[in-house]
Design a protein around this motif. Structure first.
Motif, PDB file in Angstrom:
ATOM      1  N   TYR A 139     -39.854  35.988  -5.373  1.00 28.03           N
ATOM      2  CA  TYR A 139     -39.636  36.955  -6.452  1.00 28.03           C
ATOM      3  C   TYR A 139     -39.826  38.380  -5.937  1.00 28.03           C
ATOM      4  O   TYR A 139     -39.111  39.308  -6.354  1.00 28.03           O
ATOM      5  CB  TYR A 139     -40.600  36.685  -7.611  1.00 28.03           C
ATOM      6  N   LYS A 179     -47.127  32.678  -2.988  1.00 25.73           N
ATOM      7  CA  LYS A 179     -46.337  31.854  -3.905  1.00 25.73           C
ATOM      8  C   LYS A 179     -45.210  32.656  -4.558  1.00 25.73           C
ATOM      9  O   LYS A 179     -44.145  32.111  -4.873  1.00 25.73           O
ATOM     10  CB  LYS A 179     -47.236  31.253  -4.973  1.00 25.73           C
ATOM     11  N   LYS A 180     -45.447  33.942  -4.773  1.00 26.62           N
ATOM     12  CA  LYS A 180     -44.462  34.787  -5.445  1.00 26.62           C
ATOM     13  C   LYS A 180     -43.606  35.566  -4.459  1.00 26.62           C
ATOM     14  O   LYS A 180     -42.951  36.533  -4.823  1.00 26.62           O
ATOM     15  CB  LYS A 180     -45.179  35.755  -6.389  1.00 26.62           C
TER      16      LYS A 180
END
Length: 271
Positions: free
Chosen positions: A213, A209-210
């Motif tokens: 980033y 999900k990250k």
């Protein structure tokens, strides 16, 4: 190791733990000192090896221009301390498995058999990944980066001075070691993330999900650790992104094995 044996080890007095730690540290430092002494006698050869990516480019330019190229030092002690740094760098690189082995021997008595089996692959993978990162920067990144910066040299004319590179011995070594360590440490990402997944701090789903980033952070880190040219930055960022994907896959394997152990335990309790 039985549960009773492990409990006995955990109840070992603090002084005994400190004595054991001191012993492991003495072995590690002793290996470092021996390697440093050996590396000192080879420090000139090691430095020539480290400077070869730049030397090949400068010597080729020197042949084309019909002039000798050189490296300089501006402090009487600069070359001596550079060789000291080279020797320590080589010794630390060679004895890294010894340090990791002593860490393992210190913590191993307090681990169950399956915990030892889980910890040992990380112990082996860590120096291998560091070596791969160092080899990548030496054989691929440094020649590209130095060739890029050499392009900023400019010939002189009747009304302007020539711009010519005269690299300092100490500055070159510091930059080269910084890059090798930066790449080597960044290549530890799968080891670190997999360990975090084993202890439950990170998960494959959370890392996935990250991902966006992580990619942004990767390019920021690459910009900070590498010379200010896009080739070096991309050359570090792309492998880290790939290693991040490897970390997600390794975390999935860890989670799968954890679920299998939990299911086996549940079946044993039910039977």
């Amino acid at each position: 190791m039985t549960d009773a044996t492990k409990d006995d080890l955990q109840k070992m007095p603090l002084l005994d733990h400190l004595i054991e730690l001191r012993t492991r540290l003495l072995y590690s430092v002793g290996a470092l000192v021996v390697a440093f002494i050996g590396a000192w006698f080879l420090s000139e050869d090691i430095y020539r090896f480290l400077v070869k990516p730049l030397a090949d480019i400068l010597l080729e330019i020197g042949v084309e221009q019909g002039e000798a190229r050189r490296m300089i030092f501006t402090n009487l002690t600069e070359v001596f301390f550079t060789y000291v740094k080279v020797s320590f760098f080589a010794a630390a690189f060679v004895t890294c498995p010894v340090f990791l082995g002593q860490v393992y021997r210190f913590v191993a008595p307090g681990l169950y058999k399956h915990e030892k089996a889980a910890f040992l692959p990380f112990l082996i993978a860590s120096p291998i990944l560091f070596f791969i990162g160092g080899a990548l920067v030496y054989f691929a990144i440094l020649p590209l980066a130095w060739d890029f910066f050499i392009q900023f040299e400019a010939p002189g004319s009747s009304d302007s001075l020539a711009i010519q590179l005269e690299p300092k011995v100490n500055e070159y070594l510091s930059l080269t070691m910084k890059l090798i360590f930066a790449f080597g440490l960044c290549f530890q990402l799968p080891v670190i993330m997999t360990l975090l997944a084993r202890v439950g701090i990170a998960s494959s789903e959370g890392m996935a999900k990250k991902r966006k980033y992580a990619i942004v952070a990767t390019f920021v880190v690459a910009a900070l650790l590498t010379p200010p040219d896009p080739i070096s930055q991309i050359s570090l960022a792309v492998p880290i992104v790939l290693l991040y994907e490897v970390s997600i896959y390794m975390a999935k394997l860890v989670e799968k094995r954890r679920r299998q152990r939990e299911e086996e335990l549940d079946r044993e309790l039910e039977s």
